[in-house]
Design a protein around this motif. Structure first.
Motif, PDB file in Angstrom:
ATOM      1  N   UNK A   7       1.542   2.531  -2.997  1.00 34.22           N
ATOM      2  CA  UNK A   7       2.596   1.695  -3.847  1.00 34.22           C
ATOM      3  C   UNK A   7       3.959   1.988  -3.355  1.00 34.22           C
ATOM      4  N   UNK A   8       4.306   3.206  -3.041  1.00 33.53           N
ATOM      5  CA  UNK A   8       5.532   3.867  -2.746  1.00 33.53           C
ATOM      6  C   UNK A   8       5.958   3.396  -1.141  1.00 33.53           C
ATOM      7  N   UNK A  45       9.768   1.831  -3.913  1.00 31.47           N
ATOM      8  CA  UNK A  45      10.280   3.173  -3.754  1.00 31.47           C
ATOM      9  C   UNK A  45      11.585   3.374  -4.169  1.00 31.47           C
ATOM     10  N   UNK A  46      12.283   2.561  -3.867  1.00 29.20           N
ATOM     11  CA  UNK A  46      14.021   2.592  -4.464  1.00 29.20           C
ATOM     12  C   UNK A  46      14.270   2.028  -5.676  1.00 29.20           C
ATOM     13  N   UNK A  95       7.747  -4.913 -12.365  1.00 26.97           N
ATOM     14  CA  UNK A  95       6.583  -4.952 -12.617  1.00 26.97           C
ATOM     15  C   UNK A  95       5.797  -6.049 -11.794  1.00 26.97           C
ATOM     16  N   UNK A  96       6.560  -7.048 -11.802  1.00 26.21           N
ATOM     17  CA  UNK A  96       6.118  -8.188 -11.066  1.00 26.21           C
ATOM     18  C   UNK A  96       6.013  -7.675  -9.423  1.00 26.21           C
ATOM     19  N   UNK A  97       6.607  -6.906  -9.180  1.00 23.66           N
ATOM     20  CA  UNK A  97       7.046  -6.379  -7.856  1.00 23.66           C
ATOM     21  C   UNK A  97       5.688  -5.437  -7.483  1.00 23.66           C
ATOM     22  N   UNK A  98       5.536  -4.631  -8.548  1.00 18.69           N
ATOM     23  CA  UNK A  98       4.400  -3.794  -8.555  1.00 18.69           C
ATOM     24  C   UNK A  98       3.120  -4.493  -8.559  1.00 18.69           C
ATOM     25  N   UNK A  99       2.800  -5.531  -9.156  1.00 21.35           N
ATOM     26  CA  UNK A  99       1.860  -6.378  -9.135  1.00 21.35           C
ATOM     27  C   UNK A  99       1.619  -7.027  -7.894  1.00 21.35           C
ATOM     28  N   UNK A 100       2.477  -7.503  -7.325  1.00 21.77           N
ATOM     29  CA  UNK A 100       2.314  -8.210  -6.184  1.00 21.77           C
ATOM     30  C   UNK A 100       2.072  -7.337  -5.026  1.00 21.77           C
ATOM     31  N   UNK A 101       2.480  -6.027  -4.946  1.00 22.65           N
ATOM     32  CA  UNK A 101       2.263  -4.938  -3.959  1.00 22.65           C
ATOM     33  C   UNK A 101       0.962  -4.392  -4.078  1.00 22.65           C
ATOM     34  N   UNK A 102       0.527  -4.382  -5.089  1.00 18.39           N
ATOM     35  CA  UNK A 102      -0.897  -3.868  -5.433  1.00 18.39           C
ATOM     36  C   UNK A 102      -1.933  -5.013  -5.179  1.00 18.39           C
TER      37      UNK A 102
END
Length: 96
Positions: A65-66, A72-73, A83-90
């Motif tokens: 994820x990082x 990461x930044x 949280x939406x960006x994390x969900x999209x990346x995951x």
């Protein structure tokens, strides 16, 4: 922070969390400590090796994820946008 721990059966941790007071605090809460002992410890504590291997998978997930610069930044100021960006990346990482 120990008071903020959610109810759990076991806690996975690396050797840095191997302290007598920490193990006792977990035992008082009924949480099994899956923490390998320091190499310098005279009496080595037993731990579940198969359960400890799952920790490696979790750390690999955070490492992947990082790789995304936005996560990461932490460009996003709002928690829900982050949280939406994390969900999209995951979703993207684990779909491919």
């Amino acid at each position: 922070m120990l008071d903020a721990l959610p109810p759990a059966k076991a806690l996975l941790g690396d050797r840095g969390y191997d302290a007598r007071w920490f193990r006792q605090a977990l035992a008082e809460r009924g949480i099994k400590a899956c923490i390998p002992s320091h190499r310098t410890r005279k009496i080595q504590h037993a731990y579940d090796r198969t359960l400890y291997r799952q920790r490696h998978r979790i750390e690999n997930m955070f490492a992947r994820l990082k790789d995304w610069r936005r996560i990461h930044t932490r460009y996003d100021r709002c928690a829900h946008t982050f949280m939406s960006a994390i969900a999209l990346a995951a979703t993207t990482l684990f779909w491919l």
